[in-house]
Design a protein around this motif. Structure first.
Motif, short mmCIF file in Angstrom:
data_model
loop_
_atom_site.label_atom_id
_atom_site.label_comp_id
_atom_site.label_asym_id
_atom_site.label_seq_id
_atom_site.Cartn_x
_atom_site.Cartn_y
_atom_site.Cartn_z
N GLY A 149 46.73 51.05 40.57
CA GLY A 149 46.13 49.74 40.80
C GLY A 149 44.80 49.84 41.51
O GLY A 149 44.59 50.72 42.35
N THR A 150 43.89 48.92 41.18
CA THR A 150 42.60 48.86 41.85
C THR A 150 42.28 47.40 42.14
O THR A 150 42.48 46.53 41.29
CB THR A 150 41.49 49.52 41.00
OG1 THR A 150 40.27 49.53 41.72
CG2 THR A 150 41.27 48.81 39.67
N GLN A 151 41.83 47.13 43.35
CA GLN A 151 41.59 45.76 43.79
C GLN A 151 40.26 45.25 43.26
O GLN A 151 39.22 45.92 43.40
CB GLN A 151 41.59 45.69 45.31
CG GLN A 151 41.29 44.30 45.87
CD GLN A 151 42.40 43.31 45.63
OE1 GLN A 151 43.58 43.62 45.86
NE2 GLN A 151 42.05 42.11 45.17
N VAL A 152 40.30 44.07 42.68
CA VAL A 152 39.08 43.35 42.29
C VAL A 152 39.07 42.04 43.06
O VAL A 152 40.01 41.25 42.98
CB VAL A 152 39.06 43.08 40.77
CG1 VAL A 152 37.90 42.15 40.42
CG2 VAL A 152 38.95 44.39 40.01
N THR A 153 38.02 41.84 43.83
CA THR A 153 37.87 40.62 44.61
C THR A 153 36.58 39.93 44.22
O THR A 153 35.51 40.53 44.28
CB THR A 153 37.86 40.93 46.11
OG1 THR A 153 39.07 41.62 46.47
CG2 THR A 153 37.76 39.65 46.93
N VAL A 154 36.71 38.68 43.81
CA VAL A 154 35.55 37.88 43.43
C VAL A 154 35.39 36.78 44.48
O VAL A 154 36.25 35.90 44.60
CB VAL A 154 35.71 37.27 42.03
CG1 VAL A 154 34.42 36.54 41.62
CG2 VAL A 154 36.07 38.34 41.02
N SER A 155 34.32 36.87 45.24
CA SER A 155 34.14 35.94 46.35
C SER A 155 32.67 35.86 46.71
O SER A 155 31.93 36.85 46.60
CB SER A 155 34.95 36.41 47.56
OG SER A 155 34.69 35.60 48.69
N SER A 156 32.27 34.67 47.16
CA SER A 156 30.90 34.51 47.64
C SER A 156 30.82 34.72 49.14
O SER A 156 29.75 34.64 49.73
CB SER A 156 30.39 33.12 47.26
OG SER A 156 31.25 32.12 47.76
#
Length: 121
Positions: free
Chosen positions: A114-121
């Motif tokens: 697993g690899t974390q993807v975080t989409v955030s401003s």
């Protein structure tokens, strides 16, 4: 033994892009398909995209037109190009492969860490 190793996750702003990679290694005889799944806290793991040995692809409705799955046969590697990322794409992304190996001739599922993807401003 067979291993799937993912890379490419990280933090990105909404509208940005990321490219995930997953390399399968070990005593592999054949790969039926490779896929990307994702899971965020409180939800079930869901299929994002899949590519077959014949290069047929299928995508979740939520990512169609934004994500592209591709593969490099000689390297047993699959990629997920993610464009126009949204906050709701935030999740842990898992690589999956259905493959046969010298240890088992019947195809079986293998998973990456697993690899974390975080989409955030």
């Amino acid at each position: 033994q067979v291993q799937l190793v993912e890379s490419g996750g990280g933090l990105v702003q909404p509208g940005g892009s990321l490219r995930l990679s997953c390399a399968a290694s070990g005593s592999i005889l054949s790969i039926n398909h490779m896929a990307w799944y994702r899971q965020d806290p409180g939800n079930q793991r869901e299929l994002v995209a899949v590519i077959t040995s014949g290069s047929t692809t299928n995508y979740a409705e939520s990512v169609k037109g934004r994500f592209t799955i591709s593969k490099e046969n000689g390297k047993n590697t699959v990629y997920l190009q993610m464009n126009s990322l949204k906050v709701e794409d935030t999740a842990v992304y898992y690589c999956n492969a259905l493959l046969a190996s010298t240890y088992h001739w019947d195809p079986r599922d293998y998973w990456g860490q697993g690899t974390q993807v975080t989409v955030s401003s």
